[in-house]
Design an enzyme around this catalytic site. Structure first.
Site, mmCIF file in Angstrom:
data_model
loop_
_atom_site.group_PDB
_atom_site.id
_atom_site.type_symbol
_atom_site.label_atom_id
_atom_site.label_comp_id
_atom_site.label_asym_id
_atom_site.label_seq_id
_atom_site.Cartn_x
_atom_site.Cartn_y
_atom_site.Cartn_z
ATOM 1 C CB CYS A 142 11.434 3.100 -1.788
ATOM 2 S SG CYS A 142 11.884 1.515 -0.874
ATOM 3 C CE LYS A 163 11.579 -6.366 1.113
ATOM 4 N NZ LYS A 163 10.476 -7.161 0.163
ATOM 5 C CB SER A 192 8.998 -2.936 1.838
ATOM 6 O OG SER A 192 9.055 -4.133 1.051
ATOM 7 C CG HIS A 235 7.240 1.676 0.215
ATOM 8 N ND1 HIS A 235 7.431 2.117 -1.089
ATOM 9 C CD2 HIS A 235 8.433 0.927 0.307
ATOM 10 C CE1 HIS A 235 8.039 1.305 -1.734
ATOM 11 N NE2 HIS A 235 8.965 0.743 -0.932
ATOM 12 C CD GLU A 237 4.315 4.213 -1.525
ATOM 13 O OE1 GLU A 237 5.033 3.393 -2.203
ATOM 14 O OE2 GLU A 237 4.922 5.077 -0.732
ATOM 15 N NE ARG A 249 6.407 -10.863 -3.098
ATOM 16 C CZ ARG A 249 6.826 -9.470 -3.055
ATOM 17 N NH1 ARG A 249 6.497 -8.748 -3.885
ATOM 18 N NH2 ARG A 249 8.005 -9.050 -2.031
#
Length: 309
Positions: A142, A163, A192, A235, A237, A249
Site C-alpha cells: 500500500c 479515498k 484503503s 491490503h 493482510e 472511526r
C-alpha cells in the site's frame, strides 16, 4: 512456514487461537535447519494488530521463518505500548550490518502527507538503499508502494481526490507468473488508500512486470524481473473487520466517509462483513516466500551481494 517469533510476543497466543502454527524461539532452536530471515518494517500505528495480520499470512508453509520487527519512528506511539516496542522491535542501527532473506514494508496512514513532510522520510530512504545490498527480496504494501516508487524510480506522488475503500475485483495479466501461481483468473482484494496507481503510469516509468490489475486499470500487483522487489497496492493482510473499523472511526470523527465498496452485506454497515480475499492473500505471501525469497536466496547470507543497479 511456521513463523519463528519471541516466546512472549502477543501474536503467539492470538494466532494459536485461530489454529495458526506459530513456533517460538525456544522450540525452533532445537531444529537443525536455517530459517529464512524476514524483517518487517511496521509503519502502521496499531502495530500489534498489524503484526497479527502479517504473521498470519507468513505462517502457512513447512519451513521456518525467523521474524524480526523493525521500527524507524522514534516518536512516542499513541497506539502501541512503549513496553511492547522496547521488547519486540529493533532499530535500524541494530540490523544495518546484517543480511536478510526478505523484507516487508507495511502501509501507513500517510496518503495525504507529502513525502518530505513525513517525519521519518529520510529513514525510509535509508532502509530502501540499505535493502539493495542486504536483502534478497523486498515486498512493499500500500503506502510503502508509493514511497518505494518515488525513491527507486522517481515516480511523483499520485493522490486520488477521494479515498478508495472496499473490496475490489482484479484479474491476473500474466497467467504463468510465479507470484500469482494458483490464483483464480479474477480475485478480490481490499483497498484503503488515497494513493493512485494507474497501470499505465507504472509501465511508462518502469520496466516492472504488472501481474494483476483492477477492472478500472489500477495496478494491484507488480514486480521486478529479477524478483528482488514486489509491490502490492492493496491490503491482503486485512482482517474481515479492519475496513469496518476504519469506516466507523471516520464516521465518529465526522468525516462522512463512503460505505466501503462491495464489503458490507447488502451495503448495510449494520451487518457483519466477511473476508472474501483470504485465500488469495495467503497464496500471495506463500508464493513470495517460496519463489522470490527461498528459491533465490543464498544458504549463507554472508555471501549475498545483490544489486538493483
Amino acid at each position: 512456514m511456521p513463523i519463528r517469533v519471541p516466546d512472549e510476543l502477543p501474536a503467539v497466543n492470538f494466532l494459536r487461537q485461530e489454529n495458526v502454527f506459530v513456533m517460538t524461539t525456544s522450540r525452533a532452536s532445537v531444529q537443525e535447519i536455517r530459517p529464512l530471515k524476514v524483517l518487517i518494517l511496521n509503519l502502521m500505528p496499531k502495530k500489534i494488530e498489524t503484526e497479527n495480520q502479517f504473521l498470519r499470512l507468513l505462517s502457512n508453509s513447512p519451513l521456518q521463518v525467523d521474524i524480526r520487527l523493525l521500527r524507524i519512528d522514534s516518536r512516542e506511539s499513541r497506539n502501541t505500548p512503549a513496553e511492547h516496542l522496547n521488547n519486540f522491535y529493533c532499530n535500524f542501527e541494530d540490523i544495518c550490518d546484517e543480511n536478510y532473506d526478505g523484507l516487508i514494508v507495511t502501509g501507513a496512514p500517510l496518503g495525504l502527507v507529502e513525502f518530505n513532510d513525513v517525519a521519518y522520510w529520510p529513514q525510509i530512504q535509508q532502509v530502501l538503499e540499505w535493502a539493495k545490498e542486504h536483502v534478497t527480496s523486498t515486498l512493499f504494501v500500500c503506502w510503502a508502494v508509493q514511497a518505494a516508487l518515488n525513491i527507486l524510480y522517481g515516480i511523483p506522488k499520485q493522490t486520488r481526490q477521494e479515498k478508495i475503500s472496499g473490496v475490489y475485483e482484479h484479474h491476473i495479466t500474466q497467467p504463468h507468473a510465479l507470484l500469482t501461481k494458483g490464483f483464480d483468473d479474477t480475485f478480490l482484494a481490499p483497498h484503503s488508500r488515497y494513493a493512485d496507481f494507474p497501470a499505465a503510469l507504472i509501465r511508462d516509468y518502469t520496466d516492472l512486470d504488472i501481474l494483476a490489475e483492477s477492472e478500472e486499470g489500477d495496478a494491484y500487483l507488480f514486480a521486478s524481473k529479477d524478483k528482488r522487489i514486489a509491490f502490492v497496492t492493496g491490503h491482503p493482510e486485512y482482517d474481515a473487520l479492519t475496513l469496518a473499523g476504519e469506516y466507523f472511526r471516520d464516521v465518529e470523527a465526522g468525516l462522512a466517509p463512503r460505505v466501503p465498496y462491495n464489503y458490507f452485506p447488502n451495503n448495510d454497515p449494520t451487518k457483519t462483513p466477511r473476508a472474501t480475499w483470504r485465500s488469495h492473500g495467503n497464496l500471495l505471501f506463500t508464493n513470495w516466500l517460496n519463489y522470490y525469497v527461498y528459491q533465490i536466496t543464498p544458504y549463507d547470507l554472508r555471501h549475498m551481494n545483490p544489486t538493483l543497479e
